[in-house]
Design a protein around this motif. Structure first.
Motif: not given
Length: 180
Positions: A45-55, A35-42
Motif C-alpha cells: 500500500i505504501d508504494t502502490a499507485t495504479w494498484g490503489l484502485s484494486i485495494y 514491469g516486475i518492479i512496477d508490479l512489486d510496488q503495487q
C-alpha cells in the motif's frame, strides 16, 4: 545486449543480424524487468499507485482519483485497521493512518476526544479522518476533535517576524472551533 551476444558462438557474435535480434530481445527483457518492479510496488500500500484502485475495490471504498496517493493510502490503511473491538487502540490506529501517530485518544462523558498533538490548526485531511473514525465507531458515541493552535506565548522567542508572517491564520488559536 552484450551479455546476450556472449552466449552466441564466436562466428555469430559479429553478425549484424544477430546484433539486431539480441538488441530487440534486450529491450524485451528490460521491459519485463520494469514491469516486475512496477508490479512489486503495487503489492505494498505504501508504494502502490495504479494498484490503489484494486485495494479500494476490495475494501468497498469509492475510488477518488482527485485525492493524492497519500490520502488514498491513508483511507485504505484506515479501513484495514478499522476492524475488531472498538477501543482506544483501534481508534488510535485508525486516526494514526492519517496523522502518523500524532494523535491522543481519551474517553469523557459518553464521548471520545481525538486530540491532534503535532499538527497546528485543522489537519488538511480532517474530513477523511472523521469519515474513517465514524465508520468504525458505534453510532451512539460522540466524537470530539481537539486541535492544537499556535499561541503568541509559544512563538515569542522561537520565530523571527519573517517566519511568523509566513504562517496562515488558521494555525493560531481562534482560527477554527472544535466540531463533531
Amino acid at each position: 545486449m552484450n551479455r546476450l551476444m556472449a552466449y552466441l558462438p564466436a562466428y555469430e557474435q559479429n553478425s549484424k543480424l544477430f546484433e539486431y535480434i539480441m538488441g530487440a530481445e534486450t529491450n524485451q527483457f528490460n521491459d519485463y524487468d520494469t514491469g516486475i518492479i512496477d508490479l512489486d510496488q503495487q503489492l505494498s500500500i505504501d508504494t502502490a499507485t495504479w494498484g490503489l484502485s484494486i485495494y479500494e475495490e476490495e475494501l468497498g471504498i469509492p475510488t477518488d482519483i482527485q485525492k493524492s496517493y497519500e490520502d488514498r493510502r491513508s483511507i485504505i490503511k484506515s479501513k484495514l485497521r478499522g476492524s475488531g473491538k472498538v477501543d482506544r487502540t483501534l481508534i488510535k490506529s485508525v486516526a494514526d493512518a492519517w496523522t502518523n501517530g500524532d494523535v491522543e485518544i481519551s474517553f469523557q462523558d459518553d464521548s471520545i476526544h481525538v486530540t491532534f498533538t503535532s499538527v497546528k490548526g485543522t489537519p488538511p485531511n480532517i474530513d477523511d479522518v472523521k469519515k474513517g473514525l465514524r465508520d468504525v465507531m458505534p453510532a451512539h458515541l460522540a466524537i470530539l476533535y481537539e486541535y492544537a493552535y499556535l499561541l503568541i506565548k509559544d512563538i515569542n522567542q522561537i520565530m523571527s517576524l519573517a517566519e511568523l508572517q509566513q504562517i496562515k491564520l488558521d494555525k493560531f488559536a481562534g482560527g477554527e472551533s472544535n466540531g463533531k
